[in-house]
Design a protein around this motif. Structure first.
Motif, mmCIF file in Angstrom:
data_model
loop_
_atom_site.group_PDB
_atom_site.id
_atom_site.type_symbol
_atom_site.label_atom_id
_atom_site.label_comp_id
_atom_site.label_asym_id
_atom_site.label_seq_id
_atom_site.Cartn_x
_atom_site.Cartn_y
_atom_site.Cartn_z
ATOM 1 N N VAL A 44 -8.466 9.051 1.437
ATOM 2 C CA VAL A 44 -9.423 8.466 2.379
ATOM 3 C C VAL A 44 -9.569 6.984 2.109
ATOM 4 O O VAL A 44 -9.653 6.168 3.025
ATOM 5 C CB VAL A 44 -10.788 9.187 2.287
ATOM 6 C CG1 VAL A 44 -11.811 8.510 3.153
ATOM 7 C CG2 VAL A 44 -10.651 10.623 2.697
ATOM 8 N N LEU A 45 -9.540 6.643 0.823
ATOM 9 C CA LEU A 45 -9.626 5.231 0.445
ATOM 10 C C LEU A 45 -8.423 4.455 0.979
ATOM 11 O O LEU A 45 -8.566 3.364 1.539
ATOM 12 C CB LEU A 45 -9.687 5.145 -1.078
ATOM 13 C CG LEU A 45 -10.548 4.054 -1.668
ATOM 14 C CD1 LEU A 45 -11.963 4.206 -1.180
ATOM 15 C CD2 LEU A 45 -10.501 4.111 -3.172
ATOM 16 N N PHE A 46 -7.235 5.052 0.815
ATOM 17 C CA PHE A 46 -6.026 4.407 1.354
ATOM 18 C C PHE A 46 -6.154 4.215 2.858
ATOM 19 O O PHE A 46 -5.887 3.144 3.399
ATOM 20 C CB PHE A 46 -4.791 5.268 1.053
ATOM 21 C CG PHE A 46 -4.169 4.986 -0.273
ATOM 22 C CD1 PHE A 46 -3.501 3.801 -0.494
ATOM 23 C CD2 PHE A 46 -4.234 5.897 -1.297
ATOM 24 C CE1 PHE A 46 -2.921 3.530 -1.708
ATOM 25 C CE2 PHE A 46 -3.664 5.641 -2.522
ATOM 26 C CZ PHE A 46 -3.004 4.456 -2.728
ATOM 27 N N VAL A 92 0.159 7.874 5.331
ATOM 28 C CA VAL A 92 -0.978 8.423 4.584
ATOM 29 C C VAL A 92 -1.152 9.904 4.912
ATOM 30 O O VAL A 92 -1.321 10.734 4.019
ATOM 31 C CB VAL A 92 -2.265 7.646 4.920
ATOM 32 C CG1 VAL A 92 -3.465 8.353 4.331
ATOM 33 C CG2 VAL A 92 -2.177 6.244 4.396
ATOM 34 N N LEU A 93 -1.065 10.236 6.204
ATOM 35 C CA LEU A 93 -1.307 11.631 6.584
ATOM 36 C C LEU A 93 -0.212 12.545 6.056
ATOM 37 O O LEU A 93 -0.485 13.664 5.620
ATOM 38 C CB LEU A 93 -1.421 11.744 8.100
ATOM 39 C CG LEU A 93 -2.631 10.983 8.640
ATOM 40 C CD1 LEU A 93 -2.671 11.044 10.142
ATOM 41 C CD2 LEU A 93 -3.910 11.543 8.056
ATOM 42 N N ILE A 101 0.832 -1.207 0.000
ATOM 43 C CA ILE A 101 0.000 0.000 0.000
ATOM 44 C C ILE A 101 0.862 1.251 0.000
ATOM 45 O O ILE A 101 0.578 2.225 -0.705
ATOM 46 C CB ILE A 101 -0.946 -0.036 1.218
ATOM 47 C CG1 ILE A 101 -1.928 -1.193 1.048
ATOM 48 C CG2 ILE A 101 -1.703 1.264 1.353
ATOM 49 C CD1 ILE A 101 -2.868 -1.367 2.177
ATOM 50 N N ILE A 102 1.967 1.204 0.753
ATOM 51 C CA ILE A 102 2.865 2.364 0.767
ATOM 52 C C ILE A 102 3.500 2.551 -0.615
ATOM 53 O O ILE A 102 3.646 3.675 -1.103
ATOM 54 C CB ILE A 102 3.963 2.192 1.838
ATOM 55 C CG1 ILE A 102 3.344 1.900 3.194
ATOM 56 C CG2 ILE A 102 4.854 3.409 1.897
ATOM 57 C CD1 ILE A 102 2.736 3.065 3.863
ATOM 58 N N MET A 103 3.829 1.433 -1.257
ATOM 59 C CA MET A 103 4.414 1.542 -2.597
ATOM 60 C C MET A 103 3.419 2.194 -3.554
ATOM 61 O O MET A 103 3.779 3.024 -4.387
ATOM 62 C CB MET A 103 4.801 0.147 -3.108
ATOM 63 C CG MET A 103 5.991 -0.424 -2.371
ATOM 64 S SD MET A 103 6.325 -2.092 -2.863
ATOM 65 C CE MET A 103 6.991 -1.827 -4.473
ATOM 66 N N PHE A 104 2.173 1.788 -3.390
ATOM 67 C CA PHE A 104 1.109 2.359 -4.198
ATOM 68 C C PHE A 104 1.032 3.876 -3.986
ATOM 69 O O PHE A 104 0.936 4.667 -4.938
ATOM 70 C CB PHE A 104 -0.199 1.723 -3.730
ATOM 71 C CG PHE A 104 -1.217 1.586 -4.814
ATOM 72 C CD1 PHE A 104 -1.084 2.247 -6.013
ATOM 73 C CD2 PHE A 104 -2.327 0.785 -4.617
ATOM 74 C CE1 PHE A 104 -2.023 2.120 -6.986
ATOM 75 C CE2 PHE A 104 -3.268 0.656 -5.593
ATOM 76 C CZ PHE A 104 -3.122 1.325 -6.775
ATOM 77 N N MET A 105 1.152 4.274 -2.718
ATOM 78 C CA MET A 105 1.105 5.705 -2.417
ATOM 79 C C MET A 105 2.282 6.423 -3.043
ATOM 80 O O MET A 105 2.159 7.562 -3.523
ATOM 81 C CB MET A 105 1.110 5.915 -0.903
ATOM 82 C CG MET A 105 -0.267 5.823 -0.307
ATOM 83 S SD MET A 105 -0.258 5.426 1.422
ATOM 84 C CE MET A 105 0.847 6.635 2.043
ATOM 85 N N CYS A 106 3.443 5.757 -3.074
ATOM 86 C CA CYS A 106 4.617 6.379 -3.689
ATOM 87 C C CYS A 106 4.391 6.578 -5.184
ATOM 88 O O CYS A 106 4.830 7.580 -5.764
ATOM 89 C CB CYS A 106 5.849 5.526 -3.446
ATOM 90 S SG CYS A 106 6.346 5.533 -1.735
ATOM 91 N N ILE A 107 3.691 5.608 -5.789
ATOM 92 C CA ILE A 107 3.398 5.767 -7.220
ATOM 93 C C ILE A 107 2.495 6.986 -7.424
ATOM 94 O O ILE A 107 2.670 7.773 -8.364
ATOM 95 C CB ILE A 107 2.748 4.482 -7.768
ATOM 96 C CG1 ILE A 107 3.779 3.361 -7.753
ATOM 97 C CG2 ILE A 107 2.238 4.704 -9.173
ATOM 98 C CD1 ILE A 107 3.210 2.008 -8.006
#
Lengths: 191, 105, 342, 165
Positions: free
Chosen positions: D67-69, D31-32, B34-40
């Motif tokens: 928010v989804l994350f 996330v934040l 999920i963190i990798m996804f956020m980095c993308i």
């Protein structure tokens, strides 16, 4: 059918108007809105007090007779009748010279009612053959500990200068019933 | 070279390069999917920033429309991607990307 | 320039004070309305008719012991209520309170800023409102709080979509995103008569976005203890409750502005008002509209029971969303037929 | 001058919170921090007078995607304790390679000559001008994007159904 109030439930498919919810919601809102103008069902308690019903059953009193002698003879019928087992007592024999204190030869040296156990059913009153215990329209006050709720004779026996009127509960019906009851009992004993 | 007083386009290029590289750094160093996804997402946004900067630089609205499309695609990607990650988590009880080295399970 | 900034600052300050006072008295109003609807009296001890009750409550809130759970994420636990309060107050910036006032040749607009994407701004801030609840719920490290937070986020995201689509139909008709322009357009006809379906959808979504009954599933006392604010106490809890009431105030203001003519007085032209009297009257009229909607929020709360969670999702996705799209379609067809598109 | 200071401030916030996002152990904190980065980027958009994109950026990224994350992370209950971590050597390698990449890109930027700007119309970022471009030149891509969103919605629902058969 157990009650007369049961209602037939319609389980058929809801119509479009019902499925839209809105008419039902509007109906509900009109009901609540109408209630805004209705008279309040409440009273302002500390200033206003609601009257007690004539049959209200509150804190007990142990009556004295007209001369001021305690009526209770420690027969224990009240304790037996009590469904909550809230009453305990010790009996003692009246000594010569105490006739002005106790009406019968036997009296209760200790008489306690646990007000936390008591359910104020009035069975003790029914059971008493001597017209000694009555439930009054007084309220049992709050306490901080459990010990305080065990009322002894000091709280239960009415004071000489402050007699408690129980005529409301001492209706003629009751008196007649009790008299008849007693005579019947005497008859049974006689046999 | 200046798009706003005292700010040249190079400023924006630098910022977006840095953000992009931080995104790359995250993808390399983290194992949580999920963190990798956020980095993308961060990398996409670095590109978006650059596009908006250039749009201002050239006085051309097309770049901003492009950013709009990137956002749309990113939203679609996140919806499906997170659903896939949820499925993976249900099967593997982990969001560790290194566990997913098999082709099927 | 300095005086301009000073004026804006003062205006913002006044707005905050008004919002907070309204929120404070909403708590009182809520209890009174509930009491009247249930044939009771409501708070009547503090001051005449109990009007000092909010002050007493505030003092109580401040005096209460503050509990921060050991297992909580301390920083985020503190951040949650502040974010809730911040997002609640931020929306008010774009609400037009009346037409501009004049004092010795200077005009003073009764709107903090009239940005030309006012509605989108409102929408953006509303979509951030969920963070306060989610962060607070997660940071409490309590399963009930977490469930409340999850419910809040999914509920708010779901209803945001229908809300946005409802607004789009309205924007198609008005042709502008600025709240000031939308309000001044309603000089003769209120939008609620032109877009009734859009209004209905917006109203329902406003209930869901402010987490008010019948959509108060995130706090849902009967199932989740207190929902996202189970672990909160003292003034932090007060902040959450306050944020809810401010949200209610702001949504009432937005509804009045978008659909009920904002500060426009019915038959305003026949009154022949002039000078600074008009803005003052307009402000009062807008305020009356807002108060009516706050009352409406309470009215609904004390009438309708809470939805079940699946009913909530069904209503949002299968009820309101198609309805909003249908509304857009109808609006488009009507606009095309009347020749509004060139 | 104000715009320059604003630029530096926003860039600082964006880069710092992006770094914190990568390096914080707790996924929720990540996330934040990313939300904070997005706010800074939205600030950049406003600075560049791209109002519409700025507000859409906030609505879409901060209001919906993050928010989804957050929702997924909370629902899966990912926390610090079970967060998988790479070895320090791998991290170091990652930092070095990312640093080298950024150096190369910045070096390339410095040697590239960018043609001077033609004109700077200030209203390109407004809703009306953007809408005109979107609904004239880019009408087909716009419709396709809506189909893409629908497809992804269906896909997400299909994927997250528990029982597929």
């Amino acid at each position: 059918m157990l009650t007369t109030r049961s209602k037939k439930i319609n389980k058929s498919e809801m119509s479009l108007a019902e499925r839209l919810y809105l008419p039902a919601i509007l109906n509900g809102m009109s009901i609540t809105f109408r209630h805004m103008f209705k008279k309040d069902a409440t009273i302002r308690y500390p200033e206003q007090e609601r009257e007690f019903a004539p049959v209200y059953r509150g804190q007990h009193v142990l009556k004295r007779d007209d001369a001021g002698a305690e009526r209770c003879t420690a027969c224990g019928l009240c304790a037996i009748a009590c469904p909550a087992e809230a009453i305990t007592m010790d009996a003692a024999e009246r000594k010569p010279g105490e006739e002005h204190l106790y009406r019968e030869e036997k009296y209760a040296s200790k008489y306690e009612i646990n007000m936390l156990r008591c359910i104020f059913c009035g069975m003790c009153e029914e059971a008493c053959p001597k017209e000694a215990i009555f439930l009054t329209d007084r309220i049992v006050h709050t306490e901080y500990d459990r010990q305080g709720f065990i009322y002894g004779k000091d709280l239960l026996v009415e004071k000489m200068d402050h007699r408690i009127d129980v005529s409301k509960r001492q209706t003629t019906d009751v008196l007649v019933f009790k008299k008849g009851d007693q005579s019947e009992r005497h008859n049974q004993l006689g046999k | 070279m200046e798009i706003l007083p005292h700010i040249s386009i190079n400023h924006y290029i630098t910022v977006s390069i840095l953000l992009f590289c931080i995104g790359v750094l995250g993808v390399i160093t983290r194992r949580n999917a999920i963190i990798m996804f956020m980095c993308i997402e961060l990398m996409l946004n670095a590109v978006n920033l650059l596009l908006v900067g250039f749009s201002k630089y050239w006085g051309d609205g097309n770049a901003q429309v492009f950013v709009f499309f990137i956002m749309t695609v990113a939203a679609a990607e996140v919806a499906v991607g997170l659903a896939i990650l949820m499925m993976i988590y249900r099967n593997q009880h982990s969001s560790d990307i290194d566990v997913l080295n098999r082709m099927k399970w | 320039m300095i005086s301009f900034i000073l004026y804006k600052f003062l205006f913002a300050l006044i707005f905050f004070v008004v919002a907070l006072v309204v929120a404070m008295y909403s708590t009182y109003g809520e209890r009174k309305v509930a009491a009247f609807m249930q044939d009771r009296v409501g708070p009547n001890r503090a001051g005449p008719f109990g009007i000092l009750q909010p002050l007493a409550d505030g003092v109580k809130m401040f005096m209460k012991e503050e509990v921060i759970p050991n297992t909580s994420d301390r920083k985020l636990f503190l951040l949650g209520p502040s974010l809730a309060m911040l997002t609640a107050l931020m929306t008010g910036v774009v609400i037009p309170w009346g037409s501009p006032m004049n004092f010795n040749g200077h005009t003073f607009p009764l709107q903090l800023t009239d940005i030309n994407i006012g509605i989108l701004y409102v929408f953006g801030v509303v979509s951030l409102g969920v963070y306060g609840i989610m962060i607070g719920g997660w940071a409490s490290n309590n399963k009930y709080s977490l469930l409340g937070a999850l419910r809040a986020s999914s509920q708010m995201i779901s209803y945001e979509i229908a809300m946005g689509l409802a607004i789009i139909a309205l924007v198609m008709k008005t042709g502008t995103l600025s709240l000031g322009a939308i309000v001044s357009q309603q000089h003769h006809t209120w939008n609620v008569f032109i877009q009734p379906l859009s209004f209905l959808i917006f109203l329902i979504c406003a209930f869901a976005e402010t987490n008010r009954a019948p959509f108060d599933l995130p706090e849902c006392e009967t199932e989740l203890v207190g929902g996202y604010h189970t672990e909160y106490s003292s003034m932090k809890l007060g902040f959450y409750l306050f944020a809810e009431y401010i949200n209610m105030f702001i949504s009432s203001a937005i509804i009045s502005c978008l659909y009920f003519g904002g500060y426009n007085i019915p038959f305003q032209d026949h009154l022949h008002l002039s000078g600074n009297l008009l803005p003052i009257l307009q402000f009062l009229v807008l305020f009356a509209k807002i108060l009516f909607f706050i009352f409406f929020f309470m009215w609904v709360r004390w009438t309708i029971p809470r939805f079940r969670y699946d009913q909530l999702m069904n209503l949002g996705w299968k009820g309101l969303l198609p309805l909003a799209i249908l509304n857009i379609l109808i609006t488009g067809v009507v606009l095309w037929a009347t020749g509004a598109f060139k | 001058m104000i715009s320059l200071y604003l630029f530096y401030f926003l860039s600082f916030v964006a880069i710092l919170s992006a770094l914190l996002m990568v390096f914080s152990k707790n996924p929720v904190h990540s996330v934040l921090y990313l939300v904070m980065t997005f706010f800074a980027i939205a600030g950049h958009y406003f600075l560049l007078n791209a109002q519409f994109l700025g507000i859409v950026h906030i609505i879409v990224y901060a209001g919906a995607i993050m928010v989804l994350f957050l929702y997924v992370i909370m629902m899966l209950n990912l926390n610090q304790a079970i967060e998988p971590m790479k070895s320090n050597l791998q991290k170091l390698a990652g930092i070095i390679s990312a640093g080298v990449l950024s150096l190369v890109l910045i070096g390339a930027m410095r040697t590239t000559e960018i043609k001077a700007a033609a004109s700077t119309a200030s209203e390109i970022g407004f809703v009306s001008s953007l809408g005109k471009i979107l609904f004239s030149e880019y009408l087909l891509p716009f419709e396709l994007a809506s189909i893409l969103l629908l497809a992804s919605m269906v896909g997400a629902v299909f994927l997250s159904k528990k029982e597929l058969d």
